[in-house]
Design a protein around this motif. Structure first.
Motif, short mmCIF file in Angstrom:
data_model
loop_
_atom_site.label_atom_id
_atom_site.label_comp_id
_atom_site.label_asym_id
_atom_site.label_seq_id
_atom_site.Cartn_x
_atom_site.Cartn_y
_atom_site.Cartn_z
N UNK A 193 0.80 -1.22 0.00
CA UNK A 193 0.00 0.00 0.00
C UNK A 193 0.84 1.27 0.00
N UNK A 194 2.14 1.15 0.16
CA UNK A 194 2.98 2.34 0.31
C UNK A 194 2.97 3.25 -0.91
N UNK A 195 3.11 2.76 -2.14
CA UNK A 195 3.12 3.69 -3.27
C UNK A 195 1.88 4.59 -3.33
N UNK A 196 0.71 4.01 -3.06
CA UNK A 196 -0.51 4.82 -3.08
C UNK A 196 -0.53 5.82 -1.94
N UNK A 213 10.73 4.93 1.89
CA UNK A 213 10.54 3.93 0.84
C UNK A 213 11.70 3.94 -0.15
N UNK A 214 12.12 5.13 -0.58
CA UNK A 214 13.23 5.23 -1.52
C UNK A 214 14.53 4.75 -0.89
N UNK A 215 14.70 5.00 0.41
CA UNK A 215 15.90 4.54 1.09
C UNK A 215 15.93 3.02 1.16
N UNK A 216 14.79 2.43 1.43
CA UNK A 216 14.71 0.98 1.62
C UNK A 216 14.86 0.24 0.29
N UNK A 217 14.20 0.73 -0.76
CA UNK A 217 14.16 0.01 -2.03
C UNK A 217 14.98 0.66 -3.14
N UNK A 225 6.41 -6.24 -4.33
CA UNK A 225 6.03 -5.85 -2.97
C UNK A 225 5.06 -6.82 -2.32
N UNK A 226 4.47 -7.71 -3.10
CA UNK A 226 3.57 -8.70 -2.51
C UNK A 226 4.34 -9.88 -1.91
#
Length: 308
Positions: A193-196, A213-217, A225-226
Motif C-alpha cells: 500500500x505504500x506507493x498509493x 521507501x526510496x531509502x529501503x528500495x 512488494x507482494x
C-alpha cells in the motif's frame, strides 16, 4: 480475543520533535528521530540482571553486525526473545530501544536486541539478511547467556515488526519450528500500500514515507512488494501464535494490524490483539506520556511467556 483501551486524544512527542526541526531528507530524519528517542524515551531504566552491549556476531562488508543482550534477574535458563527495533528501517538502534527491551527483560525474558543494518546505506534485503544471521547466532550462543532454546520467540516494533514477521515466515517455510511465538508492537506488515499512500501526500508536505521507501528500495523499484519478505501479511498462515498491539489512530499501520487477527483466525493460529484508541505510533516507548504503554508490554510479555 481482543481488548480495547480508550484514551483521550494525544499528540505524538516523537513526530512533534522531528517536525520542529524540519528535516529535509532521510539522513536528517534519522538524526532527529534518534535524538528524540535517545533523549526522551530512555530515562529511568528498569532494573534487570545484567546488560551486555555491542556483542559482535558476524563480519559484514563494512564492519560488524552486533547485538545487545539484556539478561533478567534470577537464575536461568530463561525464555528467549530476539528483538528487532523500529525506525523506518533507516533509523533507530539497540540504544534507542534500550528501555523498551529492558521492560521485556524485566518480565523474565532473555532479550537479544539486534543492531541490524539500516537504509539507505544498506537497502533491502540487508535488514532481513541480518535478522537471519542474528537468529542463527542465537541458536549457537543463547545457552552461554542462560537462554532456553526450547522457548524461543521473536518480537519487534514498527519496522522491526515487519522484520520479525518476515523472519518467522521464512523460517516456517523452511520447515523450522524453533520460533514458538511472535510479539508485534504496531508493526508494519506490508509494503504493497505504500506507493498509493506516498502519492496521496500533498505537495509541500514533508513526504517522510517517500524518503523511507526510496531509502529501503532505491528510487527505482525492481521487486515484487507482494512477496512475504516485504509483505508478511500475505503469508499470515505461516505465523506462530501472535500478540499484536496497535492504535486505531495509527494510520500508517492500522489497516495491516487490523487485518492480521482475521487472517490468523482463518488459519486457526492463536492471536491476542490489544487495540487502543488515539495512541500515537511509537507509544510503547512513551510510558511517561501514556500509561497504556507499560500495560501493553506487560500483556505482550505474558503472552510470550505463556507460549514458550
Amino acid at each position: 480475543m481482543s481488548t480495547v483501551s480508550p484514551v483521550s486524544p494525544a499528540p505524538n512527542p516523537l513526530i512533534e520533535y522531528i517536525l520542529e526541526r524540519n528535516p529535509q531528507n532521510i539522513m536528517e530524519l534519522r538524526e532527529h528521530a534518534n535524538a528524540a528517542m535517545l533523549s526522551q524515551f530512555n530515562e529511568g531504566l528498569p532494573e534487570i540482571g545484567k546488560s551486555l552491549d555491542d556483542i559482535e556476531i558476524s563480519s559484514i562488508a563494512d564492519g560488524m553486525l552486533s547485538l545487545d543482550v539484556h539478561i533478567p534477574k534470577g537464575n536461568g535458563p530463561f525464555p528467549i526473545v530476539i528483538f528487532f527495533h523500529g525506525g523506518g528501517w533507516s533509523s533507530g538502534s539497540t540504544k534507542t530501544h534500550r528501555k523498551l527491551c529492558f521492560r521485556i527483560a524485566e518480565a523474565g525474558l532473555l532479550v537479544f536486541n539486534v543492531d541490524y543494518r539500516l537504509a539507505p546505506e544498506h537497502p533491502f534485503p540487508a535488514a532481513f539478511e541480518d535478522s537471519k544471521t542474528a537468529y542463527e547466532w542465537v541458536l549457537k550462543h543463547a545457552e552461554e547467556y542462560s537462554g532456553d532454546l526450547s522457548r524461543l520467540t521473536l518480537a519487534g516494533d514498527s519496522a522491526g515488526g515487519l522484520i520479525a514477521s518476515s523472519l518467522a515466515v521464512e523460517l516456517s517455510q523452511a520447515g523450522e519450528t524453533q520460533v514458538k511465538a511472535l510479539g508485534l508492537i504496531y508493526p508494519a506488515l506490508e509494503f504493497e500500500s505504500w506507493p498509493a499512500q506516498i502519492a496521496a501526500i500533498p505537495d509541500g508536505v514533508p513526504n517522510m514515507n517517500k524518503w523511507i521507501f526510496d531509502a529501503v528500495f532505491g528510487a527505482e523499484l525492481d521487486c515484487d512488494l507482494s512477496n512475504p519478505r516485504f509483505s508478511p501479511l500475505n503469508a499470515a498462515d505461516k505465523f506462530p501464535p501472535t500478540f499484536i498491539t496497535c492504535s486505531r489512530e495509527d494510520v500508517s499501520v492500522w489497516d495491516g494490524c487490523n487485518t492480521l487477527p482475521k487472517r490468523l483466525e482463518e488459519a486457526e493460529i492463536k492471536c491476542v490483539s490489544d487495540f487502543h484508541e488515539n495512541l500515537p505510533h511509537g507509544f510503547a516507548q512513551m510510558e511517561e506520556w501514556f500509561p497504556e504503554a507499560r500495560r501493553s508490554i506487560a500483556k505482550m510479555t505474558r503472552f510470550l511467556l505463556e507460549h514458550t
